[in-house]
Design a protein around this motif. Structure first.
Motif, PDB file in Angstrom:
ATOM      1  N   ALA A   1       9.063  -0.111  20.913  1.00 42.04           N
ATOM      2  CA  ALA A   1       8.598  -1.268  20.089  1.00 42.04           C
ATOM      3  C   ALA A   1       7.287  -1.679  19.886  1.00 42.04           C
ATOM      4  N   ARG A   2       6.361  -1.547  20.990  1.00 38.68           N
ATOM      5  CA  ARG A   2       5.266  -1.728  20.739  1.00 38.68           C
ATOM      6  C   ARG A   2       4.449  -1.008  19.826  1.00 38.68           C
ATOM      7  N   ALA A   3       4.817   0.349  19.504  1.00 40.03           N
ATOM      8  CA  ALA A   3       4.209   1.241  18.634  1.00 40.03           C
ATOM      9  C   ALA A   3       4.625   0.762  17.155  1.00 40.03           C
ATOM     10  N   PHE A   4       5.904   0.475  17.198  1.00 39.70           N
ATOM     11  CA  PHE A   4       6.197   0.121  15.833  1.00 39.70           C
ATOM     12  C   PHE A   4       5.541  -1.322  15.443  1.00 39.70           C
ATOM     13  N   PHE A   5       5.059  -2.268  15.933  1.00 36.21           N
ATOM     14  CA  PHE A   5       4.452  -3.498  15.739  1.00 36.21           C
ATOM     15  C   PHE A   5       2.943  -2.935  15.452  1.00 36.21           C
ATOM     16  N   HIS A   6       2.309  -2.334  16.266  1.00 35.62           N
ATOM     17  CA  HIS A   6       0.816  -1.930  16.252  1.00 35.62           C
ATOM     18  C   HIS A   6       0.727  -1.171  15.043  1.00 35.62           C
ATOM     19  N   ILE A   7       1.569  -0.016  14.995  1.00 35.62           N
ATOM     20  CA  ILE A   7       1.299   0.819  13.847  1.00 35.62           C
ATOM     21  C   ILE A   7       1.718   0.272  12.293  1.00 35.62           C
ATOM     22  N   GLY A   8       2.722  -0.501  12.561  1.00 35.80           N
ATOM     23  CA  GLY A   8       3.120  -1.279  11.436  1.00 35.80           C
ATOM     24  C   GLY A   8       2.023  -2.100  10.644  1.00 35.80           C
ATOM     25  N   ASN A   9       1.105  -2.947  11.807  1.00 36.89           N
ATOM     26  CA  ASN A   9       0.149  -3.763  11.386  1.00 36.89           C
ATOM     27  C   ASN A   9      -1.072  -3.075  10.724  1.00 36.89           C
ATOM     28  N   HIS A  10      -1.355  -1.847  11.483  1.00 34.19           N
ATOM     29  CA  HIS A  10      -2.191  -0.814  10.815  1.00 34.19           C
ATOM     30  C   HIS A  10      -2.038  -0.457   9.523  1.00 34.19           C
ATOM     31  N   LEU A  11      -0.796  -0.075   9.217  1.00 30.32           N
ATOM     32  CA  LEU A  11      -0.504   0.624   7.880  1.00 30.32           C
ATOM     33  C   LEU A  11      -0.417  -0.566   7.018  1.00 30.32           C
ATOM     34  N   HIS A  12       0.135  -1.683   7.292  1.00 33.71           N
ATOM     35  CA  HIS A  12       0.020  -2.766   6.225  1.00 33.71           C
ATOM     36  C   HIS A  12      -1.390  -3.184   5.866  1.00 33.71           C
ATOM     37  N   SER A  13      -2.195  -3.147   6.986  1.00 31.68           N
ATOM     38  CA  SER A  13      -3.611  -3.836   6.781  1.00 31.68           C
ATOM     39  C   SER A  13      -4.294  -2.772   5.732  1.00 31.68           C
TER      40      SER A  13
END
Length: 345
Positions: free
Chosen positions: A65-77
């Motif tokens: 779950a943490r990976a989903f959120f952090h990687i998702g934030n990075h990719l969107h950025s």
């Protein structure tokens, strides 16, 4: 967690002045493909978001779950075609993200046919190339919940090893030359590991993980992302057994991808083609292991129907002259196909 508890939790996480009213928020439970995570769509006053919860009391699920959120934030950025992350609760692992609807590339193809869907595939591979290159910049391996990089050890344990355990032994109960097959698997992993592996790797880039929103492709299920080689994700999409794209279309999409890649970085096309075959073989083995495990152990019969197409693709790849050094794997593939036919008689 009940629907009312989820609504209150989401309200607190969003920082609303008062908790959402369970009488006005509509909660739909969504059924994932192979994931053990729990997915919900919450709708209220024309607004909609997706809530994702890991299994309760599951440390690996919390890490995912943490990976989903952090990687998702990075990719969107970096402008990737991924959903916007809205909020995350570290205590429960609850992640909230943009709702991309329910239309996937898979459904588009089934409903409209390949000719009508091909522009979406072309769009997907162009955006994939951009995400792989730009997503690698400032990517923090500490975000990864599984392994920080796609490497030889992962290939042997999670791909060829997975295939041999879940498909050949557990599902089909095959008797084969273990020493010869192990040599082929090690040789394949050694060759595939020579590909430069400093790009962003999605690792499950296929038609059921590509959403269609107003004619635009959007990518989901990136929580297994890490650093890795370029050709793996492209192979995941092109040899996707859910779809079984014709060889001519696969070649066309490879050309579109390479053109887009060259706009990002210089990369030798012949080198890419060599790496593509090796990584397609690795991905194919992973698919077979996963589908065997999901259909037999997880009791998800949906995946069983795609074992034969995946074996057919493996046979096609191993029959290429460039794959001539993997004779034991080729024989094992043929044995798998025969045994699978007997299993379904």
């Amino acid at each position: 967690m009940t629907s009312d508890e989820l609504v209150r939790h989401v309200g607190r996480l969003l920082g609303k002045s008062a908790p959402w009213n369970a009488n006005t928020v509509h909660v739909d439970t969504l059924v994932p493909d192979g994931s053990s995570r729990r997915f919900f769509r919450l709708r209220d006053e024309g607004q909609s978001l997706i809530a994702i919860l890991p299994p309760e009391n599951d440390e690996r699920g919390q890490a995912e779950a943490r990976a989903f959120f952090h990687i998702g934030n990075h990719l969107h950025s970096i402008g990737a075609s991924t959903p916007k992350m809205i909020a995350f609760d570290a205590a429960s692992g609850l992640a909230l993200c943009e709702d991309l609807g329910g239309e996937r590339l898979y459904e588009q193809l089934k409903a409209n046919g390949l000719d009508a869907t091909l522009p979406l595939y072309e769009q997907a591979v162009r955006r994939l190339a951009r995400m792989q290159v730009r997503g690698a910049a400032h990517f923090d391996p500490a975000w990864c919940w599984d392994t920080p990089r796609y490497d030889r050890q992962l290939m042997l344990e999670r791909e060829s090893g997975y295939f041999l355990r879940a498909c050949c032994t557990d599902l089909l109960g095959l008797d084969y030359d273990h020493a010869a097959v192990d040599r082929d698997c090690r040789q394949l992993a050694e060759a595939a590991a020579q590909a430069p592996a400093h790009f962003f790797l999605h690792r499950d880039f296929q038609s059921r993980n590509i959403m269609i929103v107003a004619g635009e492709v959007r990518f989901i299920d990136f929580q297994g992302g890490r650093l890795g080689p370029l050709a793996y994700d492209l192979a995941s999409l092109l040899i996707d057994p859910y779809v079984a794209l014709p060889q001519a279309i696969q070649a066309q999409l490879q050309a579109v991808y390479l053109s887009a890649l060259q706009q990002e970085i210089p990369y030798d096309a012949e080198q890419f083609q060599r790496e593509y075959l090796l990584l397609a073989l690795q991905r194919n083995l992973q698919i077979l292991g996963a589908f065997a495990f999901l259909s037999q152990v997880k009791q998800k019969p949906f995946f069983a129907q795609f074992l034969r197409p995946a074996l057919d693709t493996l046979g096609t790849l191993l029959a290429k002259p460039e794959a001539g050094g993997y004779g034991a794997l080729q024989q094992l593939c043929q044995l798998c196909r025969r045994e699978l036919e007997h299993l379904h008689e």
